[in-house]
Design a protein around this motif. Structure first.
Motif, PDB file in Angstrom:
ATOM      1  N   CYS A  38       0.859  -1.187   0.000  1.00  0.00           N
ATOM      2  CA  CYS A  38       0.000   0.000   0.000  1.00  0.00           C
ATOM      3  C   CYS A  38       0.892   1.233   0.000  1.00  0.00           C
ATOM      4  N   LEU A  40      -0.101   3.999   1.407  1.00  0.00           N
ATOM      5  CA  LEU A  40      -0.427   4.732   2.638  1.00  0.00           C
ATOM      6  C   LEU A  40      -0.073   3.873   3.853  1.00  0.00           C
ATOM      7  N   ARG A  41      -0.109   4.508   5.019  1.00  0.00           N
ATOM      8  CA  ARG A  41       0.122   3.790   6.280  1.00  0.00           C
ATOM      9  C   ARG A  41      -0.840   4.346   7.322  1.00  0.00           C
ATOM     10  N   CYS A  42      -2.078   3.817   7.295  1.00  0.00           N
ATOM     11  CA  CYS A  42      -3.108   4.395   8.153  1.00  0.00           C
ATOM     12  C   CYS A  42      -2.963   3.968   9.605  1.00  0.00           C
ATOM     13  N   PHE A  44      -5.626   4.251  13.113  1.00  0.00           N
ATOM     14  CA  PHE A  44      -6.986   4.604  13.535  1.00  0.00           C
ATOM     15  C   PHE A  44      -7.045   4.545  15.047  1.00  0.00           C
ATOM     16  N   CYS A  49      -3.748   0.052  10.576  1.00  0.00           N
ATOM     17  CA  CYS A  49      -4.650  -0.511   9.580  1.00  0.00           C
ATOM     18  C   CYS A  49      -4.992  -1.978   9.881  1.00  0.00           C
ATOM     19  N   THR A  51      -5.579  -4.393   8.020  1.00  0.00           N
ATOM     20  CA  THR A  51      -4.869  -5.374   7.188  1.00  0.00           C
ATOM     21  C   THR A  51      -3.398  -4.953   7.099  1.00  0.00           C
ATOM     22  N   SER A  54      -0.846  -6.212   4.753  1.00  0.00           N
ATOM     23  CA  SER A  54      -0.788  -5.788   3.345  1.00  0.00           C
ATOM     24  C   SER A  54      -0.250  -4.366   3.213  1.00  0.00           C
ATOM     25  N   SER A  55       0.062  -3.706   4.328  1.00  0.00           N
ATOM     26  CA  SER A  55       0.490  -2.304   4.255  1.00  0.00           C
ATOM     27  C   SER A  55       1.722  -2.040   5.117  1.00  0.00           C
ATOM     28  N   GLY A  85      -7.022  -4.729  -1.144  1.00  0.00           N
ATOM     29  CA  GLY A  85      -5.612  -4.656  -0.742  1.00  0.00           C
ATOM     30  C   GLY A  85      -5.508  -4.491   0.760  1.00  0.00           C
ATOM     31  N   GLY A  86      -4.383  -3.874   1.153  1.00  0.00           N
ATOM     32  CA  GLY A  86      -3.426  -3.090   0.391  1.00  0.00           C
ATOM     33  C   GLY A  86      -4.080  -2.143  -0.617  1.00  0.00           C
ATOM     34  N   ASN A 114      -7.909   3.176  -2.273  1.00  0.00           N
ATOM     35  CA  ASN A 114      -7.908   4.354  -1.396  1.00  0.00           C
ATOM     36  C   ASN A 114      -8.048   5.645  -2.212  1.00  0.00           C
ATOM     37  N   LYS A 137      -8.777   8.343   2.679  1.00  0.00           N
ATOM     38  CA  LYS A 137      -8.383   8.311   4.088  1.00  0.00           C
ATOM     39  C   LYS A 137      -8.335   9.726   4.667  1.00  0.00           C
TER      40      LYS A 137
HETATM   41  S1  SF4 Z   1      -4.657  -0.880   3.180  1.00  0.00           S
HETATM   42 FE1  SF4 Z   1      -6.185   0.777   3.345  1.00  0.00          FE
HETATM   43  S2  SF4 Z   1      -6.386   1.123   5.560  1.00  0.00           S
HETATM   44 FE2  SF4 Z   1      -4.487  -0.040   5.240  1.00  0.00          FE
HETATM   45  S3  SF4 Z   1      -2.833   1.491   5.070  1.00  0.00           S
HETATM   46 FE3  SF4 Z   1      -3.552   1.082   2.983  1.00  0.00          FE
HETATM   47  S4  SF4 Z   1      -5.145   2.622   2.606  1.00  0.00           S
HETATM   48 FE4  SF4 Z   1      -4.812   2.551   4.804  1.00  0.00          FE
END
Ligand code: SF4
Length: 254
Positions: A38, A40-42, A44, A49, A51, A54-55, A85-86, A114, A137
């Protein structure tokens, strides 16, 4: 499109049947294909994230295109494919091959993204996905520190990319994970920008917006469900729960 070797292992880390738990195809059985990686690196509310494999900590691929064909053949009762994904758009050639396989087997194809990478950077005009689910996001997903914080903050909102998926897909939905009134304010600001750009291209084109409660357990979802459902009524957005979590918890292959 380059013809891929069907026996080669691809960056596919989950491959199983599932019930779609979110958005406009909720409750519909799918063949789920999850790609690794991925942009991004969310985070929360202090957790990463759901998953992360996958990231944040991307696993190596485990499955080939032959494996994808096999699971489709073994489940002729399932008429839908979900590519998630990811971030699947990081793998354009794989994505095109998966779409071609789905089409060859008569499946309806959904893809989750995303929304940071434009459709034209990934798919040609003739290759389309039936349902594109775009989950931009929000600011609250930016990591508070670390090497990814700045990149995530700069990358997470790409209005032209989001608009490209909305305008060039058969069906699309914007799907936001929210946990606070601040998140909802940001959604409203972003949706206004998206609708403005979409209406310049086609004033009648639909922009469908779902809000989902943040949470990876039934308890966490339950805390926000009533509040968010009421906010959807107030604002005219669609509400989506996370049915797979309610039924299966955060079990990976559900
Ligand atoms: S897989 Fe989705 S939630 Fe996870 S880091 Fe990537 S964009 Fe963010």
């Amino acid at each position: 499109m380059l013809k891929m070797d069907y026996s080669e292992i691809q960056p596919i880390i989950d491959l199983h049947t599932c019930i779609q738990g979110e958005g406009m195809k909720v409750g519909v059985p799918h063949i789920l294909i999850r790609t690794s990686g991925c942009n991004l690196r969310c985070t929360f509310k202090g957790s990463i994230c759901d998953t992360a494999y996958s990231s944040w900590n991307p696993e190596k691929g485990k499955y080939s295109l032959n494996d994808v064909v096999d699971i489709i053949i073994m489940n002729p009762q399932i008429k839908c494919m979900l590519i998630t994904g990811g971030e699947p758009t990081l793998h354009p050639e794989l994505l095109k091959s998966l779409i071609a396989i789905g089409r060859a087997h008569g499946l309806s194809i959904s893809m989750e993204t995303n929304g940071t990478i434009a459709r034209g950077d990934v798919l040609d005009e003739d290759t389309y996905v039936d349902v594109v689910s775009i989950s931009p996001k929000l600011k609250s997903s930016v990591p508070s520190s670390g090497e990814f914080a700045e990149k995530h903050a700069k990358t997470r909102e790409n209005i032209p990319a989001i608009v490209s998926w909305i305008m060039e897909s058969k069906f699309s939905q914007l799907k936001y994970v929210v946990s606070s009134e601040d998140d909802i304010k940001e959604v409203e600001r972003q949706v206004r920008k998206i609708k403005k750009e979409v209406s310049k291209l086609d004033p009648f084109w639909p922009v469908i917006v779902y809000l989902m409660p943040e949470g990876d357990t039934e308890e966490k979802l339950a805390e926000k469900r009533k509040w968010l459902a009421q906010r959807c009524i107030d604002l005219g957005y669609f509400y989506s729960d996370r049915l797979h979590i309610i039924i299966f918890g955060d079990k990976r292959d559900a």
